[in-house]
Write an enzyme that holds these catalytic residues in place. Structure first.
Site, short mmCIF file in Angstrom:
data_model
loop_
_atom_site.label_atom_id
_atom_site.label_comp_id
_atom_site.label_asym_id
_atom_site.label_seq_id
_atom_site.Cartn_x
_atom_site.Cartn_y
_atom_site.Cartn_z
N PHE A 1 54.63 46.53 -16.46
CA PHE A 1 54.62 45.04 -16.06
C PHE A 1 55.66 45.07 -14.70
CE2 PHE A 1 52.95 44.20 -20.24
CZ PHE A 1 51.92 43.57 -19.83
N ASP A 2 54.65 44.46 -13.64
CA ASP A 2 55.88 43.80 -12.61
C ASP A 2 56.33 42.55 -13.19
OD1 ASP A 2 56.76 42.69 -10.12
OD2 ASP A 2 55.12 41.17 -10.36
N CYS A 3 57.40 42.25 -12.94
CA CYS A 3 57.88 41.06 -13.46
C CYS A 3 57.95 39.50 -12.56
CB CYS A 3 59.58 41.18 -13.75
SG CYS A 3 60.50 39.84 -14.62
#
Length: 243
Positions: free
Chosen positions: A11-13
């Site tokens: 995941f990108d955050c």
């Protein structure tokens, strides 16, 4: 796409799990009001997006708080208004306080029942640690810009991710990437041959906000308007079918 074919989701955050536009605007908006700059939030975010991307490209090993402080100064110059060190420091120190999207923590909890989760973020370790107090995520690996000495959309995060997978016992074909930013994530995911899903947090708003438009080819296999919708699709995919 068969969502049951994957064992791990990276995941990108910021922009995907954490509402970074709200966090950034919480500093930029009162600054603009103080300086009597007549622009709306979207115009501020657009100017800021270009500045942050430039600083990250020019100074890949600089820690994120210093990156966003310098991006703020450059944003000020775009409006011919100086940004004081106090204002720059306020934005630089604000990352741990940025809010999570309301559905992020619950969606991560549901997704963790089906996948091992990895963070792939353009931020520093301390900033993500503060954010994870809101996300409460159980992550098998956390890869930050501080760890890799660079910022997406460069390949640093993804090459480090590749090197991490064997330690987790995960094959590359079992990895899916989930992110909001076409510029930061879906461009390099395509370049690296990594399947991805678009968490389109801005589906109900025009423009790019705090993210620059993609400058290279990009692709994604599935699109969801929220993390909750993604988790719903995953739960459905893993639900046993009646004979």
């Amino acid at each position: 796409m068969d969502l049951t074919a994957f064992k791990t989701v990276s995941f990108d955050c910021y922009g995907t799990l954490i509402d970074w536009e709200t966090g950034i605007a919480a500093v930029l908006t009162p600054w603009a009001e103080e300086q009597k700059i007549k622009v709306n939030t979207e115009e501020l975010l657009l100017a800021y997006a270009e500045s942050e991307a430039a600083v990250e490209r020019e100074h890949p090993t600089t820690l994120y708080p210093d990156v966003i402080a310098e991006a703020f100064r450059r944003t000020g110059r775009r409006f011919a208004v100086p940004v004081s060190e106090s204002w720059a420091r306020t934005l630089g120190e604000s990352v741990p306080g940025w809010p999570a999207f309301p559905d992020s923590a619950e969606a991560l909890d549901r997704l963790a029942r089906h996948y091992r989760l990895i963070i792939l973020s353009n931020v520093h370790r301390a900033g993500f640690a503060g954010s994870n107090e809101r996300l409460r995520g159980d992550f098998a690996a956390i890869i930050t810009a501080e760890d890799v000495g660079g910022y997406k959309p460069s390949e640093n995060h993804f090459r480090t991710l590749d090197a991490t997978l064997p330690r987790l016992g995960v094959r590359r074909t079992e990895l899916l990437h989930a992110a909001q930013s076409l510029f930061h994530d879906h461009v390099p995911a395509k370049r690296e041959g990594l399947p991805s899903v678009w968490i389109n947090r801005r589906h109900d708003r025009p423009g790019w906000g705090a993210t620059p438009p993609p400058s290279e080819n990009w692709s994604y296999a599935l699109e969801f308007p929220s993390m909750s919708a993604f988790a719903d699709a995953v739960d459905h995919a893993f639900t046993p079918r009646s004979p």
